[in-house]
Design a protein around this motif. Structure first.
Motif, PDB file in Angstrom:
ATOM      1  N   ASP A  59       0.630 -18.081  -9.405  1.00 50.77           N
ATOM      2  CA  ASP A  59      -0.598 -17.308  -9.279  1.00 50.77           C
ATOM      3  C   ASP A  59      -1.715 -18.185  -8.699  1.00 50.77           C
ATOM      4  OD1 ASP A  59      -2.661 -18.188 -11.560  1.00 50.77           O
ATOM      5  OD2 ASP A  59      -0.626 -18.386 -12.341  1.00 50.77           O
ATOM      6  N   PRO A  60      -2.859 -17.592  -8.316  1.00 51.43           N
ATOM      7  CA  PRO A  60      -3.917 -18.367  -7.655  1.00 51.43           C
ATOM      8  C   PRO A  60      -4.524 -19.476  -8.509  1.00 51.43           C
ATOM      9  CG  PRO A  60      -4.167 -16.036  -7.166  1.00 51.43           C
ATOM     10  CD  PRO A  60      -3.091 -16.133  -8.219  1.00 51.43           C
ATOM     11  N   ILE A  61      -4.438 -19.359  -9.835  1.00 52.81           N
ATOM     12  CA  ILE A  61      -4.983 -20.415 -10.699  1.00 52.81           C
ATOM     13  C   ILE A  61      -3.956 -21.516 -10.913  1.00 52.81           C
ATOM     14  CG2 ILE A  61      -5.892 -20.918 -12.993  1.00 52.81           C
ATOM     15  CD1 ILE A  61      -6.946 -18.062 -13.089  1.00 52.81           C
ATOM     16  N   ALA A  62      -2.688 -21.133 -11.035  1.00 54.08           N
ATOM     17  CA  ALA A  62      -1.570 -22.079 -11.140  1.00 54.08           C
ATOM     18  C   ALA A  62      -1.731 -23.044 -12.306  1.00 54.08           C
ATOM     19  CB  ALA A  62      -1.382 -22.833  -9.829  1.00 54.08           C
ATOM     20  N   CYS A  63      -1.969 -22.486 -13.489  1.00 52.02           N
ATOM     21  CA  CYS A  63      -2.145 -23.346 -14.659  1.00 52.02           C
ATOM     22  C   CYS A  63      -0.824 -23.759 -15.295  1.00 52.02           C
ATOM     23  CB  CYS A  63      -3.025 -22.654 -15.697  1.00 52.02           C
ATOM     24  SG  CYS A  63      -2.338 -21.128 -16.387  1.00 52.02           S
ATOM     25  N   LYS A  64       0.276 -23.099 -14.911  1.00 52.90           N
ATOM     26  CA  LYS A  64       1.581 -23.443 -15.454  1.00 52.90           C
ATOM     27  C   LYS A  64       2.217 -24.561 -14.626  1.00 52.90           C
ATOM     28  CE  LYS A  64       1.890 -20.657 -18.938  1.00 52.90           C
ATOM     29  NZ  LYS A  64       2.042 -21.198 -20.310  1.00 52.90           N
TER      30      LYS A  64
END
Length: 302
Positions: free
Chosen positions: A247-252
């Motif tokens: 996803d655009p945040i890419a926190c994983k």
């Protein structure tokens, strides 16, 4: 927190090692998901369709498979592995098989369908799940796997990944979708059916719907960045392809490695260290909101 692994082989000489390599990657992700695990393997081409069936136990499943074979007048083949059995059918037998199972075999689930794909999943430690199904002995061109830590639902086999709602299509997911209930209702109006309340099954259904409407795998994943709300990493398998998107945040966490022989994905780099030639691989973190996709025919990235 869950663990994802994926391996796409460009070099056919590595295909006999697919199961062994994938099993080691899955085991390494145990502490990211110790309560259940699952994997999809894309093996040899078939002329009909393979249904992967799951039962509450091996005995009950064997009885259902015997009844199904009698009702159909025989099947092309059946391979039993613990609580799962893969039956090979002529293409025109699939509907009759599903109808008979629905009417006569309560508790027997169709986990997946496809020419090449087989899906296996169960509760328990990932290493034990892999051993129960003899993953290390499986061969093929590509596979994906998932280790689950259930934080929003019960620890059940139905809740384990991968999820599949289309022929030779499946998906594993790390993260959480916030609009999955609304999307599930929309997809049900489009004829997509669901067996669980899991948000990952909605993501799988969304991709199947987009591809059924004519979108490529890459295009379907690009549209998911707009239509699916939340934080996620998807690793996807199709009959001919393998893809990754964040996803655009890419926190994983996510890491990939590519050589002339393979493309690999892991939630952590340590899942990749047992791969051949990893010391010479191009190792990188996939960028947010970018689709990485490879096709079996060419092995090239798109």
């Amino acid at each position: 927190m869950c663990g994802i692994v994926g391996l796409f082989l460009k070099n056919p000489k590595l295909e006999p090692q697919l199961g062994t390599l994938l099993a080691d990657m899955l085991k390494t992700m145990t502490d990211r998901g110790p309560d259940s695990a699952g994997f999809a393997v894309y093996g040899s081409d078939g002329t009909g369709v393979k249904l992967t069936l799951r039962g509450p136990d091996a005995k009950t499943l064997a009885g259902a498979v015997s009844g199904l074979e009698a009702a159909l007048g025989g099947v092309v083949g059946a391979t039993a592995r613990d609580t799962h059995t893969v039956i090979a059918l002529e293409a025109d037998q699939e509907t009759a098989a599903r109808d008979w199972l629905s009417a006569n075999a309560p508790g027997i689930d169709v986990v997946s369908a496809g020419k090449r794909m087989e899906i296996y999943k169960e509760t328990g430690l990932p290493e034990n799940v892999a051993k129960r199904f003899d993953l290390s002995k499986m061969t093929g061109t590509h596979g994906i796997g998932h280790t689950r830590m259930a934080t929003e639902s019960a620890v059940t086999t139905n809740g384990a990944h991968p999820f599949s709602t289309g022929l030779d299509e499946c998906l594993v997911h790390n993260g959480s979708l916030s609009n999955h209930n609304d999307m599930r209702r929309r997809l049900q109006h489009e004829g997509i059916t669901f067996a669980t309340k899991n948000d990952t099954e909605v993501a799988a259904g969304y991709l199947s719907w987009r591809m059924r409407e004519g979108a490529s795998l890459k295009d379907a994943l690009e549209s998911s960045l707009t239509d699916l709300d939340g934080f996620f990493t998807f690793v996807v398998g199709t009959e001919t392809g393998f893809a990754v998107v964040r996803d655009p945040i890419a926190c994983k966490p996510a890491v990939m490695a590519e050589t002339d022989d393979y493309v690999a994905f892991g939630s952590e780099y340590r899942a990749l260290i047992g791969l051949p030639g990893i010391d010479k691989a191009r190792v990188f973190e996939p960028e947010p909101a970018r689709v990485y996709a490879w096709e079996r025919q060419t092995g090239e990235r798109h």
